[in-house]
Design an enzyme around this catalytic site. Structure first.
Site, short mmCIF file in Angstrom:
data_model
loop_
_atom_site.label_atom_id
_atom_site.label_comp_id
_atom_site.label_asym_id
_atom_site.label_seq_id
_atom_site.Cartn_x
_atom_site.Cartn_y
_atom_site.Cartn_z
N THR A 193 -4.53 6.26 -21.86
CA THR A 193 -4.27 5.05 -20.89
C THR A 193 -2.19 4.43 -21.34
O THR A 193 -1.84 5.03 -22.55
CB THR A 193 -5.03 4.05 -21.65
OG1 THR A 193 -5.10 3.84 -23.85
CG2 THR A 193 -6.54 4.91 -21.55
N TYR A 214 0.94 -1.29 -0.26
CA TYR A 214 0.35 0.03 0.32
C TYR A 214 0.92 1.57 -0.01
O TYR A 214 2.14 1.22 0.97
CB TYR A 214 -0.95 0.03 1.20
CG TYR A 214 -2.46 0.10 0.89
CD1 TYR A 214 -2.87 1.26 0.14
CD2 TYR A 214 -3.07 -1.34 0.46
CE1 TYR A 214 -4.20 1.38 -0.25
CE2 TYR A 214 -4.60 -0.99 0.42
CZ TYR A 214 -5.06 0.28 0.03
OH TYR A 214 -5.99 -0.11 -0.52
N GLU A 257 -0.87 4.85 -0.37
CA GLU A 257 -1.06 6.19 -1.06
C GLU A 257 -0.39 7.15 -0.55
O GLU A 257 0.89 7.30 0.42
CB GLU A 257 -1.88 6.18 0.42
CG GLU A 257 -3.55 5.44 0.19
CD GLU A 257 -4.64 5.98 1.36
OE1 GLU A 257 -3.86 6.48 2.10
OE2 GLU A 257 -5.94 5.24 0.74
N LYS A 309 -2.72 0.82 -24.86
CA LYS A 309 -3.09 1.21 -26.62
C LYS A 309 -1.70 0.66 -26.65
O LYS A 309 -1.40 0.03 -27.33
CB LYS A 309 -3.97 1.73 -26.31
CG LYS A 309 -5.86 1.63 -25.91
CD LYS A 309 -6.74 2.45 -26.02
CE LYS A 309 -7.78 2.48 -24.57
NZ LYS A 309 -8.94 3.86 -25.15
N ARG A 363 -2.47 -2.72 -18.08
CA ARG A 363 -4.01 -1.49 -18.34
C ARG A 363 -3.28 -1.02 -17.05
O ARG A 363 -2.99 -0.52 -15.72
CB ARG A 363 -5.17 -2.31 -17.85
CG ARG A 363 -5.66 -3.72 -18.90
CD ARG A 363 -6.62 -3.99 -18.31
NE ARG A 363 -7.70 -3.29 -19.32
CZ ARG A 363 -7.41 -3.37 -20.90
NH1 ARG A 363 -7.27 -4.09 -21.24
NH2 ARG A 363 -8.47 -2.64 -21.27
N ASP A 395 -6.36 14.16 -25.33
CA ASP A 395 -6.68 12.83 -24.53
C ASP A 395 -5.86 11.68 -25.52
O ASP A 395 -6.54 11.40 -26.56
CB ASP A 395 -7.46 11.90 -24.09
CG ASP A 395 -8.82 10.49 -24.04
OD1 ASP A 395 -6.76 10.01 -23.49
OD2 ASP A 395 -9.31 10.43 -23.41
C1 LIG Z 1 -9.80 4.11 -23.83
C2 LIG Z 1 -10.19 5.46 -23.96
C3 LIG Z 1 -10.33 5.75 -22.34
C4 LIG Z 1 -10.43 5.50 -21.16
O1 LIG Z 1 -9.98 4.24 -21.26
P1 LIG Z 1 -10.19 3.36 -19.94
O2 LIG Z 1 -8.66 2.51 -19.67
O3 LIG Z 1 -11.27 2.24 -20.63
O4 LIG Z 1 -10.79 3.61 -18.35
C5 LIG Z 1 -10.10 7.34 -22.38
N1 LIG Z 1 -10.33 8.24 -23.44
C6 LIG Z 1 -9.69 8.03 -24.62
C7 LIG Z 1 -9.65 8.49 -25.94
C8 LIG Z 1 -9.98 5.81 -24.97
O5 LIG Z 1 -10.07 5.70 -26.08
#
Ligand SMILES: *Cc1c(COP(=O)(O)O)cnc(C)c1O
Length: 425
Positions: free
Chosen positions: A231, A59, A61, A234, A240, A205
């Site tokens: 993220t 942990y 925090e 991807k 993840r 994003d």
């Molecule tokens: C995949 C994605 C997210 C969210 O990601 P999670 O890990 O699934 O919560 C946010 N913004 C965009 C543009 C995404 O493609």
């Protein structure tokens, strides 16, 4: 399969044969199919190894040097290493590697810089934006006042006249750029110009394209957007998770929003795996990988156009292709189900100005990050397009029996492209 991994699976099989069997079955499925889900990838064995360590026991925090639990000597070093690698890979002044995933990372941005009810301008979900960019069903749409832009009907690209008009009329506190079904380059400079005009915070994003930005094949938002989220799982090909990045000026509110604003203890095993993925992304061969993702997407798009598939915006600049099946006389959902039965995995998706319903839309979304990791190249794309055409046509004509033979051919084809974490032996 390496020794350590064989031992691990043996232990798992002894301790929990049910879960071990299911993981093995999923491994076979991931191995035997062509995975074109645009948001997915295959992580390296090293990234997988890091996620499977005893770091999960701890942990932590707080932040390095300012924790609420003792025993952080090593965790602090791991988190600082992940942060310094993120800063180096993306060229940012500040990084936070604690967000559990992309959605909570984005929520932290709202919490850091907005008050409930504030106006936010983001791309609408059916046009390619993400749920967290102000969609009605999302907390971001319920607790804030979303205004949504889209793409032009004639080009399939962001309608910057509309973005500017909405910004001037609604004076949003924040403008969000980037999305989840955008096959073209995001023009961060243009968004920054509009944001400056109305004194809004620009938030990029880059969840889908982070690996392409890191690999130098997509322009960077750094220098245009003060706040960036991504993220890590991807195109970046990590575990993840998610990261937030910003200018030094925006660092403090951002960190406070992640912890204690939204989260408790960070997932330290994930942090370590993010660090491993970032080290991989800093190597020269990751640039080669990112280049190949785009080359494959362009080759697949061209092969699909040749087979009469209608692509939103006519093609792709990145890893992602958005198909409009209207002219193929079949909905996105039955097409996606047929393709899955044929060994090609992707998702049904709305297309801009879709005339069908969100749960039964007109489109398919696909991407090349995962198949590129497996070593597939331009020369394989015409065959993949041919299989897709065959499966979609069979589904449209009600010849479901044609799908299993395609899946068999694809299983044979995939045998030449091993994946980390599973093998047939
Ligand atoms: C995949 C994605 C997210 C969210 O990601 P999670 O890990 O699934 O919560 C946010 N913004 C965009 C543009 C995404 O493609």
């Amino acid at each position: 399969m390496n020794d350590q991994y064989a031992q691990l699976t043996r232990r798992l099989a002894d301790a929990d044969p049910d879960i071990a069997r299911l993981i093995d079955t999923e491994g076979k499925r991931q191995h035997d199919s062509i995975r074109l889900i645009a948001s997915e990838n295959y992580v390296s064995q090293a990234v997988m190894d890091a996620t499977g360590t005893l770091l999960t026991n701890k942990y932590s925090e707080g932040y390095a040097g300012r924790r609420y639990y003792e025993g952080q000597q090593v965790i602090d070093e791991i988190e600082e290493l992940a942060i310094s690698r993120a800063k180096a890979v993306f060229g940012v002044e500040h990084a936070n590697v604690q967000p559990y995933s992309g959605s909570p990372a984005n929520l932290a941005v709202y919490l850091a810089f907005l008050q409930p009810g504030d106006t936010v301008l983001g791309m609408s979900l059916p046009m390619g934006g993400h749920l967290t960019h102000g969609a009605k069903v999302s907390a971001t749409g319920k607790w804030f006042k979303p205004v949504q832009y889209g793409v032009r009907a004639d080009t399939g690209r962001v309608d910057f006249d509309q973005v500017r008009e909405l910004a001037l009329a609604e004076r949003p506190k924040m403008i969000i750029c980037g999305g989840t079904a955008i096959p073209r380059t995001v023009d961060f400079a243009k968004f920054a110009e509009i944001a400056a005009e109305v004194d809004a915070l620009l938030f990029a994003d880059i969840a889908h394209i982070a690996g392409l930005v890191a690999g130098g094949v997509h322009p960077t938002p750094v220098g245009h957007a003060e706040v960036i989220s991504t993220t890590t799982h991807k195109t970046l090909r990590g575990p993840r998770g998610a990261m937030l990045m910003s200018t030094a000026e925006r660092a403090k509110p951002l960190d406070k929003a992640v912890f204690p604003g939204l989260q408790g203890g960070p997932h330290n095993h994930t942090t370590a795996a993010v660090a491993v993925a970032l080290a991989e992304a800093a190597r020269p061969d990751f640039r080669t990988y990112a280049n190949q993702i785009v080359a494959n997407a362009k080759a697949l798009a061209a092969a699909m156009v040749e087979r009469g598939f209608d692509l939103v915006s006519g093609g792709t600049d990145n890893h992602l292709i958005l198909v409009d099946l209207t002219g193929k006389d079949i909905g996105g959902k039955p097409a996606a189900k047929a393709l899955d039965a044929a060994g090609i995995e992707l998702n049904f998706n709305t297309v801009p100005f879709d005339r069908r319903k969100p749960l039964d839309p007109s489109g398919l979304r696909l991407g090349t990050a995962a198949i590129t990791t497996r070593g597939m190249t331009e020369q394989h794309m015409p065959q993949i397009a041919a299989w897709m055409d065959e499966a979609v046509t069979a589904a449209r004509d009600g010849r479901e029996q044609a799908l299993a033979p395609i899946a068999g051919q694809i299983r044979d084809f995939c045998a030449d492209f091993p994946i980390p974490g599973w093998s047939a032996s």
